[in-house]
Design an enzyme around this catalytic site. Structure first.
Site, short mmCIF file in Angstrom:
data_model
loop_
_atom_site.label_atom_id
_atom_site.label_comp_id
_atom_site.label_asym_id
_atom_site.label_seq_id
_atom_site.Cartn_x
_atom_site.Cartn_y
_atom_site.Cartn_z
N SER A 108 0.81 -1.21 0.00
CA SER A 108 0.00 0.00 0.00
C SER A 108 0.85 1.27 0.00
CB SER A 108 -0.95 -0.03 1.21
OG SER A 108 -1.88 1.02 1.16
N ASP A 247 -2.72 6.38 -3.54
CA ASP A 247 -1.54 5.75 -2.96
C ASP A 247 -1.10 4.58 -3.83
OD1 ASP A 247 -3.53 3.94 -2.31
OD2 ASP A 247 -2.70 3.46 -0.34
N ASP A 249 -1.35 1.39 -3.95
CA ASP A 249 -2.23 0.32 -4.41
C ASP A 249 -3.64 0.82 -4.74
OD1 ASP A 249 -3.10 0.70 -1.76
OD2 ASP A 249 -3.67 -1.39 -1.53
N ASP A 251 -6.12 2.37 -3.03
CA ASP A 251 -7.31 2.36 -2.17
C ASP A 251 -7.43 3.59 -1.29
OD1 ASP A 251 -5.32 1.79 -0.35
OD2 ASP A 251 -6.19 -0.10 0.37
#
Length: 456
Positions: A108, A247, A249, A251
């Site tokens: 992430s 960000d 990833d 989400d």
């Protein structure tokens, strides 16, 4: 049994150090295959379960992807690869393709030296704690490769990005568009680099993409939702109407207005909630976390919108939404859940809901949040070598002293991070100087206890 490997968002750590190693990923793939594909009642006789694997742009993703697919195949599970794709895209594709599970290789918002592995169920939702425990129990058993005739096979889904782009666009009203808007989108050199710009462009916006040149090591580096100052500067440089920072990833989302002012997850959650409330579309209330700003809670209360707090982590926000029967929730970090649109937090979809609100109401972001008066918050992250007892007498005394000073005009939140070796100290107060002073006092107490337990 407590979880040994799974944190609040899957398994995460530094690459090359347990558990983020190829041998562990191999065993994890096998264990997950045994657990997640154990229910074959929905499959035709003799059919193999199928699991999808996506990843972000970290160079270590190649290694972990290969190890995971080997473990899954050894357990008799077919694998579908989509390459770099946002976490919410994996959740969507797992559900849309009627697969048995989805796996995301990502850390992430963490730096590229870290990586992680997280799972989605067949319904595109985060795994329940009980399922994660079952996978951990399976990890303790030997890896027994099935006979060659029963091994899984691997294929690549080449049109995965196009499928996800269309899905994101479908969450924006068909009769509306983004024509006339110039939008900067910062993809954090992460998994949205090839999907976020086309979504906005195909909805009519003039798109200026930054952070869209991943090289395996620059994910989240001075860009994206964890470094939104880069977005703010780009919006001013290009004379854009709005900016969107995602960000690594995909989400999380942070947004910027035309003057460069940044709006975090609490601000954006309020915009979506207020628009839906005024348009009669809001179902129930809004879920936040222990870290949600008191200002947001008070602003929602003035609109008579119910508000509830969950533990920190989007999985816990999701649990509270399910318990209440609500659809909207999120965190200041930019994890926003719009459950009537998607089963998990999605930065692109959340940004589209904000853009819809400002587009259809004719109000600017500044106007939307004019009556949202945020309390100053001071956050101090104290890095730990090992976990310490947060109920230690000295720490409790520091917290009690701060709460005595704050009274009803502030809050203290002290917690261990579920994704990094940190103790997070947050103090919120109507007086910024008081927040800083009391947060520093508590952080010093945490450091002192840590030093006593683990002297240098």
């Amino acid at each position: 049994m407590s979880r040994q490997y799974f944190g609040t968002d899957g398994i995460r750590g530094k690459v090359g150090e347990p558990p983020i190693t190829p041998d562990f990923a191999l065993r994890l793939g096998y264990a997950a295959g045994k657990v997640l594909a154990s229910d074959r009642s929905s499959l035709p006789a003799g059919a193999h379960p199928v699991v999808l694997i996506g990843k972000d742009t970290r160079v270590s993703g190649y290694m972990l992807e290969a190890a995971l697919q080997a473990g899954l195949c050894a357990a008799g599970v077919h694998v579908r690869l989509v390459g770099p794709m946002p976490t919410p895209a994996v959740a969507y594709l797992t559900r849309a393709l009627r697969l048995q599970a989805g796996i995301v290789i990502s850390a992430s918002h963490n730096p590229f030296e870290d990586n992680g592995i997280k799972f989605f169920s067949a319904s595109g939702e985060k795994l329940a704690d009980a399922t994660e425990l079952e996978i951990e129990r399976e990890l303790e058993k030997p890896l027994l490769t099935l006979p060659s005739s029963q091994l899984g096979r691997v294929k690549r889904i080449d049109d995965a990005p196009a499928r996800y782009i269309e899905f994101c666009k479908s969450t924006f009203p068909f009769e509306s568009n983004l024509r006339g808007l110039r939008i900067v989108v910062d993809c954090a050199n992460g998994a949205t680099y090839h999907v976020a710009p086309p979504v906005l462009h195909e909805l009519g916006a003039e798109v200026i993409a930054i952070g869209n040149q991943p090289d395996g090591t620059n994910i989240n580096h001075e860009c994206g939702a964890t470094h939104p100052e880069t977005l703010s500067a780009a919006v001013l440089q290009h004379g854009a109407h709005y900016g969107i920072a995602l960000d690594g990833d995909g989400d999380r989302v942070i947004m910027a207005a035309a003057d460069g002012t940044l709006y975090n997850g609490d601000h954006l959650l309020y915009v979506i909630a207020r628009y839906r409330h005024l348009s009669g579309e809001l179902t129930g209330g809004v879920a936040g976390t222990l870290m949600t700003n008191l200002g947001l809670q008070h602003a929602l209360e003035r609109l008579e919108i119910p508000f509830g707090r969950a533990k920190v982590g989007d999985r816990y926000v999701l649990e509270l939404l399910a318990e209440k029967g609500w659809q909207l929730g999120g965190e200041a970090s930019g994890h926003l859940l719009c459950l009537e649109k998607h089963t998990t937090g999605d930065g692109i979809i959340a940004a589209l809901q904000v853009l819809r609100a400002v587009r259809e109401s004719g109000m600017s972001l500044q106007q939307y949040v004019a009556d949202l008066h945020m309390y100053p918050q001071t956050m101090i992250n104290v890095r730990m070598k090992e976990r310490i007892d947060l109920q230690h007498e000295a720490i409790c005394a520091a917290v009690a002293a701060a709460e005595s000073v704050l009274g009803t005009t502030g809050r203290v939140v002290l917690r261990a991070s579920g994704t990094e070796p940190l103790i997070r100290v947050m103090v919120e107060s109507a007086d910024e100087a008081v927040a800083k002073r009391e947060a520093t006092r508590i952080a010093d107490a945490v450091r002192a206890v840590a030093s006593a337990h683990h002297p240098a």
